[in-house]
Motif scaffolding. Structure first.
Motif, PDB file in Angstrom:
ATOM      1  N   PRO A   1       0.758  -1.197   0.105  1.00  0.00           N
ATOM      2  CA  PRO A   1      -0.079  -0.136  -0.207  1.00  0.00           C
ATOM      3  C   PRO A   1       0.811   1.217   0.082  1.00  0.00           C
ATOM      4  O   PRO A   1       0.588   2.121  -0.712  1.00  0.00           O
ATOM      5  N   ALA A   2       1.933   1.346   0.559  1.00  0.00           N
ATOM      6  CA  ALA A   2       2.823   2.399   0.858  1.00  0.00           C
ATOM      7  C   ALA A   2       3.502   2.659  -0.785  1.00  0.00           C
ATOM      8  O   ALA A   2       3.451   3.714  -1.029  1.00  0.00           O
ATOM      9  N   THR A   3       4.067   1.742  -1.223  1.00  0.00           N
ATOM     10  CA  THR A   3       4.907   1.938  -2.364  1.00  0.00           C
ATOM     11  C   THR A   3       3.841   2.440  -3.516  1.00  0.00           C
ATOM     12  O   THR A   3       4.308   3.115  -4.424  1.00  0.00           O
ATOM     13  N   THR A   4       2.883   1.662  -3.474  1.00  0.00           N
ATOM     14  CA  THR A   4       1.980   2.020  -4.365  1.00  0.00           C
ATOM     15  C   THR A   4       1.203   3.605  -4.289  1.00  0.00           C
ATOM     16  O   THR A   4       1.318   4.238  -5.601  1.00  0.00           O
ATOM     17  N   ARG A   5       0.936   3.899  -3.063  1.00  0.00           N
ATOM     18  CA  ARG A   5       0.437   5.242  -2.927  1.00  0.00           C
ATOM     19  C   ARG A   5       1.592   6.142  -3.434  1.00  0.00           C
ATOM     20  O   ARG A   5       1.241   7.163  -4.248  1.00  0.00           O
ATOM     21  N   ARG A   6       2.859   5.849  -3.063  1.00  0.00           N
ATOM     22  CA  ARG A   6       4.052   6.848  -3.407  1.00  0.00           C
ATOM     23  C   ARG A   6       4.210   6.663  -5.060  1.00  0.00           C
ATOM     24  O   ARG A   6       4.364   7.867  -5.551  1.00  0.00           O
ATOM     25  N   PHE A   7       4.176   5.629  -5.622  1.00  0.00           N
ATOM     26  CA  PHE A   7       4.185   5.541  -7.087  1.00  0.00           C
ATOM     27  C   PHE A   7       3.041   6.475  -7.687  1.00  0.00           C
ATOM     28  O   PHE A   7       3.292   7.272  -8.754  1.00  0.00           O
ATOM     29  N   VAL A   8       1.813   6.167  -7.344  1.00  0.00           N
ATOM     30  CA  VAL A   8       0.851   7.041  -7.922  1.00  0.00           C
ATOM     31  C   VAL A   8       0.996   8.440  -7.829  1.00  0.00           C
ATOM     32  O   VAL A   8       0.699   9.158  -8.511  1.00  0.00           O
ATOM     33  N   ALA A   9       1.310   9.000  -6.458  1.00  0.00           N
ATOM     34  CA  ALA A   9       1.525  10.317  -6.539  1.00  0.00           C
ATOM     35  C   ALA A   9       2.921  11.034  -7.316  1.00  0.00           C
ATOM     36  O   ALA A   9       2.632  12.028  -7.769  1.00  0.00           O
ATOM     37  N   GLU A  10       3.955  10.112  -7.290  1.00  0.00           N
ATOM     38  CA  GLU A  10       5.050  10.583  -8.081  1.00  0.00           C
ATOM     39  C   GLU A  10       4.736  10.651  -9.663  1.00  0.00           C
ATOM     40  O   GLU A  10       5.116  11.550 -10.162  1.00  0.00           O
ATOM     41  N   HIS A  11       3.794  10.129  -9.852  1.00  0.00           N
ATOM     42  CA  HIS A  11       3.290   9.990 -11.347  1.00  0.00           C
ATOM     43  C   HIS A  11       1.819  11.104 -11.771  1.00  0.00           C
ATOM     44  O   HIS A  11       1.509  10.936 -12.626  1.00  0.00           O
ATOM     45  N   GLN A  12       1.330  11.686 -10.905  1.00  0.00           N
ATOM     46  CA  GLN A  12       0.442  12.843 -10.515  1.00  0.00           C
ATOM     47  C   GLN A  12      -0.613  11.910 -11.155  1.00  0.00           C
ATOM     48  O   GLN A  12      -1.565  12.428 -12.109  1.00  0.00           O
ATOM     49  N   LEU A  13      -0.981  10.625 -10.498  1.00  0.00           N
ATOM     50  CA  LEU A  13      -2.308   9.813 -11.093  1.00  0.00           C
ATOM     51  C   LEU A  13      -3.162   9.623  -9.875  1.00  0.00           C
ATOM     52  O   LEU A  13      -3.927   8.699  -9.965  1.00  0.00           O
ATOM     53  N   GLU A  14      -3.283  10.304  -8.659  1.00  0.00           N
ATOM     54  CA  GLU A  14      -3.962  10.062  -7.780  1.00  0.00           C
ATOM     55  C   GLU A  14      -5.395  10.339  -8.210  1.00  0.00           C
ATOM     56  O   GLU A  14      -5.723  11.211  -9.003  1.00  0.00           O
ATOM     57  N   SER A  15      -6.258   9.644  -7.804  1.00  0.00           N
ATOM     58  CA  SER A  15      -7.790   9.668  -8.360  1.00  0.00           C
ATOM     59  C   SER A  15      -7.871   9.310  -9.893  1.00  0.00           C
ATOM     60  O   SER A  15      -8.913   9.639 -10.258  1.00  0.00           O
ATOM     61  N   THR A  16      -6.806   8.759 -10.443  1.00  0.00           N
ATOM     62  CA  THR A  16      -6.981   8.277 -11.761  1.00  0.00           C
ATOM     63  C   THR A  16      -6.645   6.878 -11.807  1.00  0.00           C
ATOM     64  O   THR A  16      -7.404   6.042 -12.299  1.00  0.00           O
ATOM     65  N   LEU A  17      -5.345   6.323 -11.280  1.00  0.00           N
ATOM     66  CA  LEU A  17      -4.950   5.055 -11.378  1.00  0.00           C
ATOM     67  C   LEU A  17      -5.166   4.418 -10.221  1.00  0.00           C
ATOM     68  O   LEU A  17      -4.948   4.685  -8.791  1.00  0.00           O
ATOM     69  N   ARG A  18      -5.831   3.169 -10.393  1.00  0.00           N
ATOM     70  CA  ARG A  18      -6.023   2.090  -9.300  1.00  0.00           C
ATOM     71  C   ARG A  18      -4.922   1.037  -9.614  1.00  0.00           C
ATOM     72  O   ARG A  18      -4.818   0.658 -10.437  1.00  0.00           O
ATOM     73  N   TYR A  19      -4.043   1.104  -8.575  1.00  0.00           N
ATOM     74  CA  TYR A  19      -2.771   0.183  -8.499  1.00  0.00           C
ATOM     75  C   TYR A  19      -3.184  -1.007  -7.838  1.00  0.00           C
ATOM     76  O   TYR A  19      -3.306  -0.974  -6.487  1.00  0.00           O
ATOM     77  N   LEU A  20      -3.577  -2.081  -8.599  1.00  0.00           N
ATOM     78  CA  LEU A  20      -3.910  -3.286  -7.719  1.00  0.00           C
ATOM     79  C   LEU A  20      -2.996  -4.270  -7.095  1.00  0.00           C
ATOM     80  O   LEU A  20      -2.144  -4.421  -7.987  1.00  0.00           O
ATOM     81  N   ILE A  21      -3.237  -4.722  -6.168  1.00  0.00           N
ATOM     82  CA  ILE A  21      -2.184  -5.638  -5.298  1.00  0.00           C
ATOM     83  C   ILE A  21      -2.616  -6.661  -5.016  1.00  0.00           C
ATOM     84  O   ILE A  21      -4.124  -6.896  -4.749  1.00  0.00           O
ATOM     85  N   GLY A  22      -2.059  -7.843  -4.559  1.00  0.00           N
ATOM     86  CA  GLY A  22      -2.914  -9.110  -4.127  1.00  0.00           C
ATOM     87  C   GLY A  22      -1.663  -9.962  -3.625  1.00  0.00           C
ATOM     88  O   GLY A  22      -0.383  -9.899  -3.654  1.00  0.00           O
ATOM     89  N   SER A  23      -2.351 -11.080  -3.235  1.00  0.00           N
ATOM     90  CA  SER A  23      -1.436 -12.287  -2.874  1.00  0.00           C
ATOM     91  C   SER A  23      -0.727 -12.780  -4.009  1.00  0.00           C
ATOM     92  O   SER A  23      -1.063 -12.606  -5.350  1.00  0.00           O
ATOM     93  N   PRO A  24       0.369 -13.620  -3.915  1.00  0.00           N
ATOM     94  CA  PRO A  24       1.192 -14.014  -5.084  1.00  0.00           C
ATOM     95  C   PRO A  24       0.346 -15.172  -5.902  1.00  0.00           C
ATOM     96  O   PRO A  24       0.206 -14.989  -7.173  1.00  0.00           O
ATOM     97  N   ALA A  25      -0.668 -15.858  -5.277  1.00  0.00           N
ATOM     98  CA  ALA A  25      -1.478 -16.589  -6.039  1.00  0.00           C
ATOM     99  C   ALA A  25      -2.364 -16.010  -6.724  1.00  0.00           C
ATOM    100  O   ALA A  25      -3.127 -16.196  -8.015  1.00  0.00           O
ATOM    101  N   ALA A  26      -3.155 -14.923  -6.201  1.00  0.00           N
ATOM    102  CA  ALA A  26      -4.129 -14.296  -6.966  1.00  0.00           C
ATOM    103  C   ALA A  26      -3.578 -13.270  -8.093  1.00  0.00           C
ATOM    104  O   ALA A  26      -3.976 -13.334  -9.109  1.00  0.00           O
ATOM    105  N   LEU A  27      -2.471 -12.814  -7.717  1.00  0.00           N
ATOM    106  CA  LEU A  27      -1.824 -11.903  -8.823  1.00  0.00           C
ATOM    107  C   LEU A  27      -1.327 -12.950 -10.133  1.00  0.00           C
ATOM    108  O   LEU A  27      -1.620 -12.421 -11.143  1.00  0.00           O
ATOM    109  N   SER A  28      -0.744 -14.128  -9.721  1.00  0.00           N
ATOM    110  CA  SER A  28      -0.320 -14.942 -10.696  1.00  0.00           C
ATOM    111  C   SER A  28      -1.382 -15.358 -11.694  1.00  0.00           C
ATOM    112  O   SER A  28      -1.441 -15.609 -12.879  1.00  0.00           O
ATOM    113  N   ARG A  29      -2.592 -15.735 -10.997  1.00  0.00           N
ATOM    114  CA  ARG A  29      -3.911 -15.970 -11.868  1.00  0.00           C
ATOM    115  C   ARG A  29      -3.950 -14.881 -12.840  1.00  0.00           C
ATOM    116  O   ARG A  29      -4.262 -15.384 -13.996  1.00  0.00           O
ATOM    117  N   VAL A  30      -3.981 -13.738 -12.843  1.00  0.00           N
ATOM    118  CA  VAL A  30      -4.211 -12.523 -13.528  1.00  0.00           C
ATOM    119  C   VAL A  30      -3.003 -12.562 -14.512  1.00  0.00           C
ATOM    120  O   VAL A  30      -3.313 -12.340 -15.799  1.00  0.00           O
TER     121      VAL A  30
END
Length: 189
Positions: A106-135
């Motif tokens: 949550p902290a690193t994705t929040r920082r990335f979104v802010a650094e690229h001026q994408l607050e309120s625009t980019l949903r940066y989705l995270i999850g467990s290795p198994a959930a992400l691997s399926r995607v």
């Protein structure tokens, strides 16, 4: 009798509107329903499902926050395309799916979104290795961790309002072309 000059300007503007691009720039996808997924938006903690975005044009890309080359460029292209779209960007959901389940928090994705001026625009989705691997598997994203580097595809999928995958782009797409493709999909009803 000569037509007033303003009439010429109106005629040119009308032709320009009538001649808006209608052909998508990227690699055409077969139009199948995009694989659904449910993950957590790192910056906000909200649960996001692709199927819940039906009725909205969706951009899906795959990033990781400690990337120093392709991912920041992709984020910047997304921001520039959003800016070019103006108010019609509100009809687009911009999604980044993590390819680094350990480093993308949550902290690193929040920082990335802010650094690229994408607050309120980019949903940066995270999850467990198994959930992400399926995607990753569903979207054909090669992912491998080699020491500190995460290797992955630079795919940018454009999904229409009916959840059909329409176009595959890559990180070298120009903001103009991305904005044009999104504009075409937004105008489709």
């Amino acid at each position: 009798m000569k037509a007033p000059r303003w009439w010429l300007a109106v005629a040119v503007a009308a032709m320009a509107l009538g001649c808006a691009p209608t052909k998508l720039v990227g690699e055409a996808l077969p139009g199948a329903i995009a694989p659904d997924f449910t993950l957590t938006d790192g910056p906000t903690g909200q649960v996001v499902s692709l199927s819940a975005l039906r009725g909205t044009v969706v951009v899906v890309t795959f990033l990781y926050t400690s990337c120093i080359d392709v991912c920041p460029l992709t984020a910047d292209v997304i921001r520039a395309a959003r800016d070019r779209m103006g108010t019609s960007a509100r009809d687009v959901a911009f999604i980044a799916v993590s390819v680094d389940p350990v480093g993308d928090t949550p902290a690193t994705t929040r920082r990335f979104v802010a650094e690229h001026q994408l607050e309120s625009t980019l949903r940066y989705l995270i999850g467990s290795p198994a959930a992400l691997s399926r995607v990753w598997q569903e979207y054909g994203i090669a992912q491998a961790v080699a020491t500190k580097d995460v290797l992955h595809s630079d795919a940018i999928y454009l999904i229409d309002r009916t959840e059909h995958g329409r176009v595959l782009l890559h990180s070298d797409v120009s903001p103009e072309n991305l904005a044009t493709d999104l504009g075409i999909l937004v105008r489709e009803r």
